[in-house]
Design an enzyme around this catalytic site. Structure first.
Site, short mmCIF file in Angstrom:
data_model
loop_
_atom_site.label_atom_id
_atom_site.label_comp_id
_atom_site.label_asym_id
_atom_site.label_seq_id
_atom_site.Cartn_x
_atom_site.Cartn_y
_atom_site.Cartn_z
N ARG A 43 0.83 -1.21 0.00
CA ARG A 43 0.00 0.00 0.00
C ARG A 43 0.87 1.26 0.00
O ARG A 43 0.56 2.25 -0.66
CB ARG A 43 -0.95 -0.02 1.21
CG ARG A 43 -1.92 1.13 1.26
CD ARG A 43 -3.02 0.94 2.31
NE ARG A 43 -3.69 2.18 2.58
CZ ARG A 43 -3.68 2.82 3.76
NH1 ARG A 43 -3.06 2.30 4.80
NH2 ARG A 43 -4.30 3.96 3.90
N HIS A 47 0.60 4.14 -2.82
CA HIS A 47 0.21 5.53 -2.51
C HIS A 47 1.35 6.51 -2.81
O HIS A 47 1.09 7.68 -3.08
CB HIS A 47 -0.24 5.65 -1.06
CG HIS A 47 -1.65 5.18 -0.85
ND1 HIS A 47 -2.46 5.64 0.16
CD2 HIS A 47 -2.40 4.29 -1.54
CE1 HIS A 47 -3.64 5.06 0.08
NE2 HIS A 47 -3.63 4.21 -0.93
N HIS A 170 -5.93 -6.12 -3.58
CA HIS A 170 -6.78 -6.25 -2.40
C HIS A 170 -6.98 -7.71 -1.96
O HIS A 170 -7.69 -7.95 -0.99
CB HIS A 170 -8.12 -5.54 -2.61
CG HIS A 170 -8.02 -4.05 -2.45
ND1 HIS A 170 -9.03 -3.18 -2.73
CD2 HIS A 170 -6.98 -3.27 -2.01
CE1 HIS A 170 -8.64 -1.93 -2.49
NE2 HIS A 170 -7.40 -1.96 -2.07
N TRP A 186 -10.30 -8.73 2.56
CA TRP A 186 -11.04 -9.07 1.34
C TRP A 186 -11.05 -10.58 1.09
O TRP A 186 -11.89 -11.09 0.39
CB TRP A 186 -10.39 -8.39 0.14
CG TRP A 186 -10.53 -6.90 0.07
CD1 TRP A 186 -11.50 -6.20 -0.61
CD2 TRP A 186 -9.67 -5.90 0.66
NE1 TRP A 186 -11.28 -4.84 -0.47
CE2 TRP A 186 -10.18 -4.64 0.29
CE3 TRP A 186 -8.51 -5.95 1.45
CZ2 TRP A 186 -9.58 -3.43 0.70
CZ3 TRP A 186 -7.92 -4.76 1.86
CH2 TRP A 186 -8.45 -3.52 1.49
FE1 CCH Z 1 -6.21 -0.30 -1.64
N1 CCH Z 1 -7.22 0.21 0.06
N2 CCH Z 1 -7.48 0.86 -2.71
N3 CCH Z 1 -5.16 -0.71 -3.30
N4 CCH Z 1 -4.92 -1.36 -0.51
C1 CCH Z 1 -6.94 -0.23 1.33
C2 CCH Z 1 -5.97 -1.14 1.69
C3 CCH Z 1 -5.07 -1.70 0.80
C4 CCH Z 1 -8.54 1.56 -2.24
C5 CCH Z 1 -8.87 1.75 -0.90
C6 CCH Z 1 -8.27 1.08 0.14
C7 CCH Z 1 -5.42 -0.26 -4.56
C8 CCH Z 1 -6.58 0.41 -4.96
C9 CCH Z 1 -7.50 0.93 -4.09
C10 CCH Z 1 -3.87 -2.09 -1.02
C11 CCH Z 1 -3.34 -2.02 -2.29
C12 CCH Z 1 -3.94 -1.35 -3.34
C13 CCH Z 1 -7.84 0.39 2.25
C14 CCH Z 1 -7.87 0.15 3.74
C15 CCH Z 1 -8.67 1.19 1.52
C16 CCH Z 1 -9.81 2.03 2.04
C17 CCH Z 1 -6.84 1.02 4.47
C18 CCH Z 1 -6.86 0.71 5.95
O1 CCH Z 1 -7.90 0.95 6.58
O2 CCH Z 1 -5.84 0.22 6.45
C19 CCH Z 1 -9.28 2.11 -3.35
C20 CCH Z 1 -10.53 2.97 -3.23
C21 CCH Z 1 -8.64 1.70 -4.49
C22 CCH Z 1 -9.01 1.93 -5.91
O3 CCH Z 1 -10.07 2.34 -6.24
C23 CCH Z 1 -4.33 -0.58 -5.42
C24 CCH Z 1 -4.24 -0.20 -6.90
C25 CCH Z 1 -3.40 -1.26 -4.67
C26 CCH Z 1 -2.05 -1.81 -5.05
C27 CCH Z 1 -1.71 -2.15 -6.28
C28 CCH Z 1 -3.35 -2.96 0.02
C29 CCH Z 1 -2.23 -3.99 -0.12
C30 CCH Z 1 -4.12 -2.71 1.17
C31 CCH Z 1 -4.01 -3.40 2.53
C32 CCH Z 1 -3.16 -2.60 3.47
C33 CCH Z 1 -3.04 -3.20 4.84
O4 CCH Z 1 -2.57 -2.47 5.72
O5 CCH Z 1 -3.38 -4.35 5.07
#
Ligand code: CCH
Length: 291
Positions: A43, A47, A170, A186
């Site tokens: 993540r 970002h 995700h 997820w």
């Molecule tokens: Fe994401 N993401 N993401 N995401 N994401 C969150 C967590 C992860 C969106 C929203 C969220 C991508 C696209 C999108 C990861 C990788 C990617 C969370 C929870 C949200 C909300 C944060 C929390 O509460 O900790 C949205 C909206 C989009 C697109 O529309 C893309 C692209 C990627 C990477 C290629 C990963 C991995 C996580 C998990 C992080 C964790 O701490 O477990």
């Protein structure tokens, strides 16, 4: 203790492999989330890169501007201090690496070490300054739908297929109420890179979770998994859904397409002349090096 770097030191692929190995050695943990820092590092890499705007050519991974306020405080980046802090001792040990290279390399190591595809990567990002910070609002808002994610990802230069492929990340990790407000994982294996995100989207029944948090879906069978409104829009939208179906059917196709799109994502905003190599490298997994 920061290691002394000779003035004329030019790191080689072998030096970056050492950093990769160091990152890999700290991924597993007994006292954080599901037992791995890999998801939060993926993540961070995303970002740090996803702020890119292809029109103004601003944002992206080049300057590692998430080190600075206000970007570090942008709502979308809540919780990523965990990932940045985790990498700080590695930055001290390998002081010659830029933050942008370190953060993106951490995303590569995280994916590769949890059975994901190889991610072509090369170094060359430089550390920028506070005035390189991009405005808030460039990362997607999970409460919205397909029009919003198209707008956000098209701005980075991605197409529909790449949007769906990238979203498969995700499969990893979870939402945290104290970060995004959303809650839960997820998939059932949030620390292994799989195409489960797509198979679950297609095969499970999803309904609105009844709770006093933000609107999110839960699987009606176990009520332990979640989907964000943006995730669910990938099966509501006909064009997105075609790709979801393809990736649900073939993990190989997903791995191939994710690898390409994620590699591209991590290079957004980096002027090609800055790269240390004309072509991205494939770094070895820890397993490959021991056999
Ligand atoms: Fe994401 N993401 N993401 N995401 N994401 C969150 C967590 C992860 C969106 C929203 C969220 C991508 C696209 C999108 C990861 C990788 C990617 C969370 C929870 C949200 C909300 C944060 C929390 O509460 O900790 C949205 C909206 C989009 C697109 O529309 C893309 C692209 C990627 C990477 C290629 C990963 C991995 C996580 C998990 C992080 C964790 O701490 O477990």
């Amino acid at each position: 203790q920061a290691a002394k770097v000779p003035a004329n030191f030019t790191p080689t692929k072998a030096d970056y492999q050492k950093v990769y190995n160091k990152i890999s050695s700290i991924l597993e943990t007994d006292n954080y989330d599901d037992g791995s820092y890999a998801p939060v590092l993926v993540r961070l890499a995303w970002h740090a890169s996803g702020t890119y705007d292809k029109e103004s050519k601003t944002g992206g991974s080049n300057y590692a501007t998430m080190r600075f306020a206000p970007e570090s405080l942008h709502g979308a980046n809540n919780g990523l201090n965990v990932a940045r802090t985790l990498l700080e001792p590695i930055k001290k040990e390998f002081s010659w690496i830029s933050y942008g290279d370190l953060w993106t390399l951490a995303g590569v190591a995280a994916v590769q070490e949890i059975q994901g595809p190889k991610i072509p990567w090369r170094p060359g990002r430089v550390d920028g300054f506070e005035n390189d910070v991009t405005p808030d609002g460039r990362l997607p808002d999970a409460a919205q739908g397909q029009d919003h994610i198209r707008k956000i990802f098209y701005r980075m230069g991605f197409n529909d297929q790449e949007i769906v492929a990238l979203s498969g990340a995700h499969a990893l990790g979870r939402c945290h109420t104290d970060r995004s407000g959303f809650e839960g994982p997820w998939t059932f294996s949030p620390t292994t890179f799989t195409n489960d995100y797509y198979t679950l989207l297609v095969n499970e029944k999803w309904s609105w979770r009844k709770w006093n948090g933000p609107k999110q879906y839960e699987d009606t069978k176990t009520k332990t998994l979640m989907m964000l409104p943006t995730d669910y829009s990938l099966i509501q939208d006909k064009k997105f859904r075609e790709w979801v179906t393809k990736y649900a059917k073939s993990q190989d196709l997903f791995f191939q397409d994710f690898s390409k799109a994620f590699s591209t994502l991590l290079e957004l905003g980096v002027p090609p002349a800055q790269f240390a190599s004309p072509e991205p490298w494939l770094l070895s997994t820890v397993d490959e090096q021991s056999s």
